[in-house]
Design an enzyme around this catalytic site. Structure first.
Site, PDB file in Angstrom:
ATOM      1  CG  HIS A  62      36.766  44.445  51.816  1.00 58.99           C
ATOM      2  ND1 HIS A  62      36.726  45.488  52.702  1.00 58.99           N
ATOM      3  CD2 HIS A  62      37.806  43.671  52.216  1.00 58.99           C
ATOM      4  CE1 HIS A  62      37.690  45.357  53.596  1.00 58.99           C
ATOM      5  NE2 HIS A  62      38.364  44.262  53.323  1.00 58.99           N
ATOM      6  CE  LYS A  72      31.300  47.809  49.661  1.00 59.50           C
ATOM      7  NZ  LYS A  72      32.667  47.329  49.815  1.00 59.50           N
ATOM      8  CE1 TYR A 132      33.260  51.133  52.807  1.00 62.28           C
ATOM      9  CE2 TYR A 132      33.468  52.619  54.661  1.00 62.28           C
ATOM     10  CZ  TYR A 132      34.016  51.694  53.797  1.00 62.28           C
ATOM     11  OH  TYR A 132      35.330  51.324  53.943  1.00 62.28           O
ATOM     12  CG  ASP A 168      41.483  44.046  54.513  1.00 58.68           C
ATOM     13  OD1 ASP A 168      40.584  43.214  54.269  1.00 58.68           O
ATOM     14  OD2 ASP A 168      41.235  45.213  54.881  1.00 58.68           O
TER      15      ASP A 168
END
Length: 183
Positions: A62, A72, A132, A168
């Site tokens: 992603h 991130k 995250y 995904d």
């Protein structure tokens, strides 16, 4: 914190600098000032937690495009994962190059993912948990993704994929889109 720059400019592995005593240890896991000193974006807009029942589970790949690009900071807090990032910056000399890093609860490593890098990981253990810290708010209209098994990327995932979302699994192959700039 110990910042180790990878071969992908702007992407860092971050190890803890432990201060040990008889009780155990203390270590800083994030410091905006230290991030800025290394040229990293220190903004934290959201913190997310991901839990994976089965080893082999794959999440990703992603990324978000402008104006909602994300940074991130990824850390595995239980179990182990194989974390992969792909450089999606069209003008970068490492465009479409990737690295993989094993993040575990035991090694306590983190991976800093710069803007315009696709990110995904595979759980190496049952009950793998990942935290995250994200530098931008999730904006669905600007989300993009890559197929984890895209032949152009040649990512060698350590395990067979046991679980993956339909979303995904369905990302387009790189050859079918102008990656990184599509709208």
């Amino acid at each position: 914190m110990i910042f180790i720059e990878t071969e992908l400019k702007g992407a860092f592995i971050i190890d803890l600098e432990e201060r040990r005593d008889d009780r155990g240890f203390f270590a800083r896991t994030f410091c905006a000032k230290e991030f800025e000193e290394h040229g990293l974006k220190p903004t934290v807009a959201q913190c997310n937690l991901s839990f994976n029942h089965k080893k082999g589970t794959l999440r990703g790949m992603h990324y978000q495009v402008a104006p909602a690009v994300e940074t991130k900071l990824i850390r595995c807090t239980h179990g182990a994962i194989y974390d992969v990032i792909v450089d999606m910056r069209p003008d970068s000399p490492t465009y479409l190059s990737h690295i993989g890093v094993e993040l575990t609860a035991e090694n306590r490593r983190a991976l800093y993912v710069p803007e315009m890098f696709a990110h995904g990981y595979q759980a190496l253990t049952d009950k793998a948990e990942v935290v995250y810290q994200v530098g931008e708010f999730y904006t669905p209209g600007y989300e993009r993704g890559l197929r984890y098994d895209d032949p152009i990327l040649k990512i060698n995932w350590p395990l067979s994929v046991s679980e993956i979302s339909e979303k995904d699994r369905a990302w387009p192959l790189i050859e079918s889109v102008k990656v990184g700039t599509e709208s």
